[in-house]
Motif scaffolding. Structure first.
Motif, mmCIF file in Angstrom:
data_model
loop_
_atom_site.group_PDB
_atom_site.id
_atom_site.type_symbol
_atom_site.label_atom_id
_atom_site.label_comp_id
_atom_site.label_asym_id
_atom_site.label_seq_id
_atom_site.Cartn_x
_atom_site.Cartn_y
_atom_site.Cartn_z
ATOM 1 N N GLU A 148 -6.610 7.512 -8.904
ATOM 2 C CA GLU A 148 -6.687 6.815 -9.160
ATOM 3 C C GLU A 148 -5.402 6.126 -9.653
ATOM 4 O O GLU A 148 -4.295 6.535 -10.251
ATOM 5 C CB GLU A 148 -7.086 6.837 -11.511
ATOM 6 N N THR A 149 -4.721 4.569 -9.390
ATOM 7 C CA THR A 149 -3.327 4.420 -8.819
ATOM 8 C C THR A 149 -3.639 2.982 -8.967
ATOM 9 O O THR A 149 -4.710 2.850 -7.997
ATOM 10 C CB THR A 149 -2.874 5.463 -7.888
ATOM 11 N N ASP A 150 -2.614 1.956 -8.590
ATOM 12 C CA ASP A 150 -2.469 0.296 -8.737
ATOM 13 C C ASP A 150 -1.968 0.970 -7.827
ATOM 14 O O ASP A 150 -1.151 -0.730 -6.793
ATOM 15 C CB ASP A 150 -2.756 -0.080 -9.392
ATOM 16 N N ARG A 151 -1.471 2.228 -6.498
ATOM 17 C CA ARG A 151 -0.610 1.968 -5.610
ATOM 18 C C ARG A 151 -1.718 2.318 -4.321
ATOM 19 O O ARG A 151 -2.209 2.802 -4.069
ATOM 20 C CB ARG A 151 0.120 3.004 -5.241
ATOM 21 N N VAL A 152 -2.243 0.663 -3.681
ATOM 22 C CA VAL A 152 -3.336 1.308 -2.660
ATOM 23 C C VAL A 152 -3.470 -0.378 -2.061
ATOM 24 O O VAL A 152 -4.081 -0.520 -0.711
ATOM 25 C CB VAL A 152 -4.942 0.956 -3.526
ATOM 26 N N LYS A 162 4.180 -4.311 -10.114
ATOM 27 C CA LYS A 162 2.216 -3.945 -10.409
ATOM 28 C C LYS A 162 1.483 -2.808 -9.394
ATOM 29 O O LYS A 162 1.493 -2.247 -8.904
ATOM 30 C CB LYS A 162 2.144 -5.427 -10.555
ATOM 31 N N TYR A 163 1.148 -4.003 -8.553
ATOM 32 C CA TYR A 163 0.028 -3.245 -7.382
ATOM 33 C C TYR A 163 1.071 -3.024 -5.936
ATOM 34 O O TYR A 163 1.381 -4.245 -5.481
ATOM 35 C CB TYR A 163 -0.820 -4.451 -6.932
ATOM 36 N N GLY A 164 1.029 -1.520 -6.006
ATOM 37 C CA GLY A 164 2.028 -1.352 -4.676
ATOM 38 C C GLY A 164 1.346 -1.123 -3.713
ATOM 39 O O GLY A 164 0.544 -0.971 -3.561
#
Length: 273
Positions: free
Chosen positions: A208-212, A257-259
């Motif tokens: 679960e991450t926004d680093r995708v 934000k989205y890294g």
């Protein structure tokens, strides 16, 4: 002796914040012990908040990039990323037929992992009919696979049939990447169908991450790098799956934000991971 070191080319777009596109590819090539080269097709002005502008590279310049690499280097594997329109796809196809750049890994940049369209329908048809038949390894995400096949893939049986259908279109090997649904899964399962007929599922933990950002780019780039080093398609796919999962599972904080994923979370280089 000249050109002994394994060389790979990425044919795709530049992402100015370095999280995806050719920058993610070059990170992956480096971390997998290969020398990365570039045929630039597009350039994007963007950051972790989104894309703010983009431009296309002239087709004759793309020809010259291919010419320059072929004249001096020994490219042992290639991968494609963002190809903006039919004319650009046909230019790339023409050059891949003209020059032997080794096995081709096709990352069909059609739809994001969240389901947003990135390629117009005419260009999609050109990619499917003219580039897919040149492909050694095709790596669609779940939504791209549904679009290529024209069917909802809501069972394992349909996913297996979809991979077979993509082989029938000309792709020798297919890695159909699994769905990413936040809050609804504990692992990501990808289905692999090899040219030999062998097939298998690959599973790694879901993070679960926004680093995708750059996940698909890095997966296909790693496969290409491993093929350039002489690994089998199966080994290249297995290495790439693990490499990318490590990169997602060990975040780096770049951008608001989205890294990007963390290419340095490579157990061969950083054993603490």
């Amino acid at each position: 002796m000249a050109n002994e070191f394994p060389q790979v080319v990425t044919i795709g777009g530049s992402d100015s914040d370095g999280s995806a596109g050719i920058q993610a590819d070059l990170h992956s090539f480096f971390m997998r012990g290969t020398y990365g080269t570039v045929v630039l097709t597009t350039a994007v002005a963007g950051n972790s908040y989104g894309i703010h502008d983009s431009t296309l590279i002239p087709l004759d310049f793309i020809d010259h990039e291919f010419d320059a690499l072929a004249d001096d280097l020994q490219i042992r594997a290639a991968k494609t990323g963002m190809l903006a329109n039919s004319e650009m796809i046909r230019t790339v196809v023409k050059n891949l037929k003209k020059y032997d750049f080794g096995p081709l890994v096709l990352d069909p940049v059609i739809i994001t992992k969240h389901g947003a369209m990135l390629l117009e329908e005419e260009a999609f048809e050109t990619l499917k009919n003219e580039l897919v038949p040149l492909t050694t390894v095709l790596t669609p995400n779940f939504y791209e696979a549904e679009h290529i096949i024209g069917e909802t893939l809501d069972t394992d049986e349909k996913i297996v049939a979809a991979a077979k259908a993509m082989q029938d279109m000309g792709a020798k090997n297919v890695m159909l990447k699994g769905k990413h649904v936040p809050g609804e899964q504990t692992e990501v399962r990808d289905f692999v169908l090899l040219e030999s007929g062998k097939s298998f599922w690959l599973a790694e933990p879901y993070h679960e991450t926004d680093r995708v950002n750059g996940t698909g780019d890095s997966l296909s780039a790693t496969i290409a790098a491993e093929l350039a080093k002489g690994n089998t398609v199966e080994d290249a796919i297995r290495i790439a799956k693990r490499f990318v999962n490590q990169a997602i599972g060990h975040e780096i904080q770049v951008g608001h934000k989205y890294g990007p994923i963390n290419h340095w979370a490579n157990p061969l280089v950083n054993p603490e991971y």
